[in-house]
Write an enzyme that holds these catalytic residues in place. Structure first.
Site, PDB file in Angstrom:
ATOM      1  CD  GLN A 119      29.413  33.513  39.565  1.00  0.00           C
ATOM      2  OE1 GLN A 119      29.270  32.453  38.974  1.00  0.00           O
ATOM      3  NE2 GLN A 119      28.428  34.069  40.248  1.00  0.00           N
TER       4      GLN A 119
ATOM      5  CG  HIS B  24      29.853  29.299  35.182  1.00  0.00           C
ATOM      6  ND1 HIS B  24      29.334  28.314  35.997  1.00  0.00           N
ATOM      7  CD2 HIS B  24      29.089  30.382  35.411  1.00  0.00           C
ATOM      8  CE1 HIS B  24      28.322  28.794  36.694  1.00  0.00           C
ATOM      9  NE2 HIS B  24      28.146  30.061  36.361  1.00  0.00           N
TER      10      HIS B  24
ATOM     11  CG  ASN C 147      26.575  27.752  34.025  1.00  0.00           C
ATOM     12  OD1 ASN C 147      26.156  26.836  34.732  1.00  0.00           O
ATOM     13  ND2 ASN C 147      26.226  29.022  34.208  1.00  0.00           N
ATOM     14  CD  GLU C 148      22.200  29.301  34.609  1.00  0.00           C
ATOM     15  OE1 GLU C 148      22.333  30.506  34.364  1.00  0.00           O
ATOM     16  OE2 GLU C 148      21.677  28.863  35.648  1.00  0.00           O
TER      17      GLU C 148
END
Ligand code: BGC
Length: 446
Positions: free
Chosen positions: A28, A122, A166-167
């Site tokens: 990102q 991620h 992540n998540e």
């Protein structure tokens, strides 16, 4: 086991100081993540990404400036991800330049007294992994273990906290959302396009015209060299078998890291809603919490901490039951502005989780920075109350340090404490960046 000075100091910090910082994820912010699955998908004709990531915020080259800005606020933590696609661009081939790059990032964190909280995965993956079956393939468990082991061997002496994945629950949330959309489309085809993906705490765009999807699928098949329905990126709807694979990956990475660095604190992060219920709908809210979090508990028994990521609440209602107060204040992402959700999630999670909890993400997409500060202040009040009530919360990372690439929704979603002019890559710190200092003061005196 060798422990360098930076890490010993972090150990002491960990005992005494509440962690306050900001988070990013490699794809990102870094730019040019060319060996990843996401890069490939963004570039294809008919892509459901509103724009490609390209140079992103060029954090890859500007991380020193960004970390200095963060450290200048008095913050003491930085959460970021190491990009597997950079480290292992081809199966079994490790890139020494990239390993050295992340070593420099970690050293910079220590020089600036920022405790590094490192995410191993991620959302983005090496493109080759997807060609090999991605996150529904058993073989991914061994690949992820090897990658985690390499990071432990080569960089682990500088890493204080590791979030393996992540998540981890996002694939399940996406599957449920898509099943809901399909059911709605069957019942009322004309209304189906009104279904919103804002039900997820992530920028996803599943609404794509069928002709564009056909073009995109053709491109996917060519690019990944497998049939589109076999392309299992991390954010593809995940099967029950895939759920077991994700948890096995987490456990394998944890074992690999702990075998080399037993002192490193290893955990995982989850996307967690504040599940609320209208009268009579309590069972639905409980089912939400069960699916999002409690289902995973058996796999987390040997973890050192839990990463909590929260952005809003979800109000459960029985079919036909009207929500008495329709949310009127929405974030740019299209979900309710409700910072109190974070404190509620911490209290809910702590009923079954008694080890340290780290808020690894919490934030708001808004163009009004005063609104962001309000969000942070109200969210941190909930954290302070949870801590006072005995919840073992040890830190708070705002999402995100920089305005960045919000996945399929592109750059329009401004979560950052620092604005970025992407033409010149000039940084413009917002007032909310300086607000981290007040969070440090508040939490370290609480
Ligand atoms: C993800 C981030 C994302 C953020 C905001 C989280 O679900 O971990 O990558 O940018 O939410 O949508």
């Amino acid at each position: 086991m060798r422990m360098d000075r930076g890490k010993q100091e972090d150990e002491q910090v960990k005992q005494t100081k509440f962690l306050v910082g900001a988070a990013t994820a490699a794809h990102q912010v870094e730019g040019n993540n060319k060996k990843s699955d996401y890069w490939a998908m963004e570039q294809l004709p008919g892509s459901n990404f509103s724009e490609p990531s390209l140079d992103a915020a060029d954090h890859y080259h500007r991380y020193k400036e960004d970390l200095q800005l963060l450290a200048d606020t008095g913050a003491n933590a930085y959460r970021f991800s190491i990009e597997w696609a950079r480290i292992e661009p081809q199966k079994g081939v490790y890139d020494e330049t990239e390993i050295a790059h992340y070593r420099e990032v970690l050293l910079t964190c220590h020089q600036l007294n920022l405790t590094p909280i490192v995410t191993l995965h991620h959302f983005t993956s090496p493109k080759w992994l997807i060609t090999e079956g991605g996150w529904e393939a058993q073989t991914t468990i061994a690949y992820f273990r090897q990658y985690a082991q390499l990071i432990a061997e080569r960089l682990g002496d500088l890493i204080t906290y590791v979030c393996t994945i992540n998540e981890a629950n996002m694939g399940k949330q996406i599957r449920k959302l898509i099943e809901g959309m399909q059911a709605a489309a069957q019942q009322a085809p004309e209304a189906a396009t009104e279904e919103k993906t804002a039900d997820l705490q992530i920028g996803l765009n599943e609404l794509q015209a069928s002709d564009e999807r056909a073009i995109f699928n053709q491109g996917l098949a060519g690019s990944f060299e497998i049939a589109p329905d076999k392309i299992q990126t991390f954010l593809a709807p995940r099967s029950e078998a895939g759920e077991a694979i994700i948890m096995a990956c987490h456990q394998a990475a944890r074992e690999a890291f702990k075998a080399i660095h037993p002192e490193t604190q290893v955990g995982i992060t989850f996307s967690l809603y504040d599940h609320q219920a209208l009268p009579g709908a309590e069972a639905l809210a409980e089912a939400g919490q069960q699916a999002d979090f409690l289902d995973y508990l058996p796999y987390l028994e040997a973890d050192d901490f839990l990463g909590v990521q929260n952005y809003t609440r979800k109000i459960h209602a029985l079919p036909g039951q009207a929500v008495p107060e329709e949310p009127t204040r929405m974030t740019k992402m299209g979900y309710e502005f409700y910072p109190e959700a974070l404190g509620n999630v911490l209290q809910a999670v702590a009923k079954q989780w008694h080890k340290p909890i780290l808020v690894t993400e919490n934030g708001v997409a808004t163009d009004n920075d005063a609104e962001r500060i309000e969000f942070m202040a109200r969210a941190i009040e909930g954290v302070a109350q949870a801590k006072a009530a005995g919840v073992p919360v040890i830190g708070y990372c705002y999402w995100s340090l920089l305005d960045n690439f919000e996945w399929q929704l592109g750059y329009a979603q401004t979560f950052g404490l620092i604005a970025v002019d992407r033409k010149t890559q000039t940084r413009y710190p917002k007032e909310s960046l300086a607000y981290l200092h007040q969070i440090v003061e508040k939490m370290q005196n609480s």
